[in-house]
Scaffold this motif. Structure first.
Motif, mmCIF file in Angstrom:
data_model
loop_
_atom_site.group_PDB
_atom_site.id
_atom_site.type_symbol
_atom_site.label_atom_id
_atom_site.label_comp_id
_atom_site.label_asym_id
_atom_site.label_seq_id
_atom_site.Cartn_x
_atom_site.Cartn_y
_atom_site.Cartn_z
ATOM 1 N N ILE A 21 0.836 -1.205 0.000
ATOM 2 C CA ILE A 21 0.000 0.000 0.000
ATOM 3 C C ILE A 21 0.870 1.254 0.000
ATOM 4 C CG2 ILE A 21 -1.661 1.333 1.345
ATOM 5 C CD1 ILE A 21 -2.869 -1.301 2.295
ATOM 6 N N ALA A 22 1.902 1.244 0.833
ATOM 7 C CA ALA A 22 2.798 2.403 0.888
ATOM 8 C C ALA A 22 3.490 2.620 -0.452
ATOM 9 C CB ALA A 22 3.832 2.194 1.996
ATOM 10 N N PHE A 23 3.918 1.535 -1.086
ATOM 11 C CA PHE A 23 4.585 1.638 -2.377
ATOM 12 C C PHE A 23 3.631 2.178 -3.433
ATOM 13 C CE2 PHE A 23 6.036 -0.169 -6.426
ATOM 14 C CZ PHE A 23 7.343 0.294 -6.447
ATOM 15 N N SER A 24 2.388 1.728 -3.398
ATOM 16 C CA SER A 24 1.388 2.188 -4.359
ATOM 17 C C SER A 24 1.154 3.684 -4.222
ATOM 18 C CB SER A 24 0.080 1.431 -4.146
ATOM 19 O OG SER A 24 -0.917 1.898 -5.025
ATOM 20 N N ILE A 25 1.032 4.140 -2.983
ATOM 21 C CA ILE A 25 0.815 5.575 -2.751
ATOM 22 C C ILE A 25 2.022 6.385 -3.225
ATOM 23 C CG2 ILE A 25 0.499 7.323 -0.962
ATOM 24 C CD1 ILE A 25 -1.079 5.223 0.627
ATOM 25 N N ALA A 26 3.230 5.869 -2.953
ATOM 26 C CA ALA A 26 4.444 6.573 -3.363
ATOM 27 C C ALA A 26 4.525 6.701 -4.881
ATOM 28 C CB ALA A 26 5.671 5.844 -2.822
ATOM 29 N N LEU A 43 -1.053 0.863 -9.713
ATOM 30 C CA LEU A 43 -1.601 -0.482 -9.544
ATOM 31 C C LEU A 43 -0.715 -1.538 -10.209
ATOM 32 C CD1 LEU A 43 -5.407 0.210 -10.107
ATOM 33 C CD2 LEU A 43 -4.235 -0.250 -7.945
ATOM 34 N N TRP A 44 -0.134 -1.186 -11.363
ATOM 35 C CA TRP A 44 0.767 -2.120 -12.036
ATOM 36 C C TRP A 44 1.995 -2.404 -11.176
ATOM 37 C CZ3 TRP A 44 4.337 -1.069 -16.817
ATOM 38 C CH2 TRP A 44 4.792 -2.293 -17.322
ATOM 39 N N CYS A 45 2.592 -1.350 -10.656
ATOM 40 C CA CYS A 45 3.772 -1.525 -9.800
ATOM 41 C C CYS A 45 3.423 -2.291 -8.535
ATOM 42 C CB CYS A 45 4.363 -0.158 -9.453
ATOM 43 S SG CYS A 45 5.073 0.723 -10.855
ATOM 44 N N THR A 46 2.239 -2.024 -7.998
ATOM 45 C CA THR A 46 1.821 -2.727 -6.786
ATOM 46 C C THR A 46 1.624 -4.216 -7.053
ATOM 47 O OG1 THR A 46 0.717 -0.738 -5.987
ATOM 48 C CG2 THR A 46 0.094 -2.826 -4.961
ATOM 49 N N SER A 47 1.050 -4.561 -8.223
ATOM 50 C CA SER A 47 0.865 -5.976 -8.554
ATOM 51 C C SER A 47 2.211 -6.684 -8.676
ATOM 52 C CB SER A 47 0.073 -6.114 -9.852
ATOM 53 O OG SER A 47 0.807 -5.628 -10.959
ATOM 54 N N ILE A 48 3.213 -6.001 -9.209
ATOM 55 C CA ILE A 48 4.547 -6.590 -9.335
ATOM 56 C C ILE A 48 5.179 -6.795 -7.965
ATOM 57 C CG2 ILE A 48 6.888 -6.187 -10.184
ATOM 58 C CD1 ILE A 48 5.653 -4.709 -12.558
ATOM 59 N N VAL A 49 5.069 -5.798 -7.104
ATOM 60 C CA VAL A 49 5.632 -5.918 -5.748
ATOM 61 C C VAL A 49 4.947 -7.031 -4.974
ATOM 62 C CG1 VAL A 49 5.877 -4.728 -3.534
ATOM 63 C CG2 VAL A 49 6.399 -3.526 -5.655
ATOM 64 N N SER A 50 3.632 -7.152 -5.130
ATOM 65 C CA SER A 50 2.894 -8.205 -4.419
ATOM 66 C C SER A 50 3.347 -9.587 -4.856
ATOM 67 C CB SER A 50 1.395 -8.038 -4.668
ATOM 68 O OG SER A 50 0.932 -6.791 -4.215
#
Length: 428
Positions: A21-26, A43-50
């Motif tokens: 969540i923090a990464f997505s907001i950043a 959202l794309w970056c968040t899916s990769i991090v997840s």
């Protein structure tokens, strides 16, 4: 890959969600002034991090370190629950990639590169404790492809005003070559491929397999237990395998497709109380092997009557001083030859059935003995004239002696011929 990641790891789950969540907001805040699609990019970056959290989170082991399983059966993962979960996990990566780039090939290429990076890291880094498997790579790539296709169709239907990202061909080729060379170097220096025709797969059982294992549970335990999840573990290069059903206190499994063998293990319950199957009329506390044999007989007559006629019963303690009870075995012999059927019942100290193993198969035909032990002795000695001393079935005789065993040999007799001129008598 997703199996048992969350269960029992609350701290990891909370930490991963918080960081994602923090990464997505950043990313959202940082990209607002740099792109016209900041939400999709976040959202794309968040899916990769997840995905990275799920696949590279360490379990503290060293499973598969330095090796990678190369499955030659390309489509096998799509018949397993784990393979489908892997595909589902990568769908958002391909989906959001297309929404960001508005291009099919770059989004899919990024997803494939991510999957290749993950499998390489799992194979090369012992600290991760994960297993590298090409089946995961195939299912991951398929999931990302499906997600990318869905997004591509939606983008075309909506006819968005957002223009596709421009990709410099020279930069893309250079990046792709450098990435490939880097992964290739890691594989050459740190990973040993291990090819298999097919990995042993565990997937959901078919309807006929579930019906067969439910029937086995009903035969063994009536309606005492509710059948839970049913899975099928297949053997490599074969449709044969094992159907496994979970019970509230253990499991039952049968062989497939014959379904003539039943194995059950009734574990202790969470409360620590005995969780075995109660046998009607059994004493509350079994004191000795005689009582255990009696309880097992009552159970066998009620549930597996086919095993009793003509069978020999043997009882053996389980655990130190029979702390876990007694194993009562039913075996049938024809002319002293063991038949393939079996029934093993473990009776615990509370008079419950805690373990069970059965095999219901027809008896085999045994040829009648055509020679007795004396005839076997004479045949053996005549084949080696230089030997004067012989042992037959543990009895010793010589050519000068008229004494020889007269019993009929119900199974092949072992005849040892020795040279008496040498101490110890080597075999002739």
């Amino acid at each position: 890959m997703l199996e048992a990641v969350f269960k029992g790891h609350a701290a990891f789950t909370i930490t991963a969600i918080a960081i994602s969540i923090a990464f997505s907001i950043a990313v959202l805040l940082a990209s607002k002034k740099r792109t016209d699609r900041p939400v999709s990019l976040a959202l794309w970056c968040t899916s990769i991090v997840s995905v990275l959290f799920l696949t590279l989170w360490t379990n503290g082991g060293t499973q598969g370190a330095g090796t990678c399983v190369v499955n030659m059966t390309l489509l096998e993962p799509f018949g397993t629950e784990q393979g489908l979960l892997n595909s589902l996990m990568f769908m958002p990566v391909g989906f959001m990639g297309v929404f960001v780039t508005r291009r099919m090939i770059p989004a899919f290429a990024c997803s494939v590169a991510l999957s290749a990076l993950i499998e390489t890291a799992q194979g090369a880094l012992p600290a991760i404790g994960r297993a590298c498997d090409t089946s995961d790579f195939v299912s991951n790539s398929a999931g990302s492809m499906l997600g990318a296709l869905i997004a591509f169709v939606l983008v075309r239907v909506r006819q968005s005003d957002l223009s596709p990202w421009r990709v410099r061909r020279s930069s893309a080729v250079t990046t792709g070559v450098a990435f490939t060379v880097l992964l290739g170097a890691v594989w050459i220096t740190s990973i040993q491929p291990h090819s298999v025709k097919a990995a042993e797969a565990v997937g959901s059982a078919a309807s006929d397999q579930r019906s067969a294992v439910v029937k086995a549970v009903r035969q063994a335990f009536g309606d005492h237990y509710t059948v839970g999840n049913v899975q099928f573990s297949s053997s490599p290069d074969s449709d044969r395998g094992t159907v496994m059903a979970s019970l509230p206190v253990g499991f039952v499994q049968i062989n497939w497709p014959e379904a003539d063998e039943i194995t059950a293990s009734l574990d202790m319950s969470d409360s620590g109380k005995p969780a075995g199957f109660p046998v009607p009329g059994a004493p509350a506390h079994v004191e000795n092997s005689k009582q255990a044999k009696k309880v097992a007989a009552a159970y066998a007559h009620s549930h597996f009557a086919w095993s009793v006629p003509g069978s020999k019963t043997e009882v053996a303690p389980v655990g130190e001083k029979a702390s876990l009870g007694w194993l009562v075995s039913y075996r049938r012999y024809h002319d002293a030859v063991l038949m393939p059927m079996r029934l093993d019942i473990q009776i615990d100290r509370t008079g419950h059935v805690s373990q069970l193993s059965t095999r219901k198969v027809p008896d085999v035909a045994v040829p009648h003995a055509r020679v007795n032990m004396e005839e076997a002795l004479q045949l053996a000695k005549s084949s080696t004239p230089g030997c004067q001393k012989a042992e037959v079935g543990g009895h010793e005789a010589s050519t000068e002696s008229s004494e020889a065993p007269k019993e009929v040999a119900a199974h092949p007799a072992m005849v040892l011929l020795r040279n008496p001129s040498i101490s110890g008598g080597p075999h002739c």
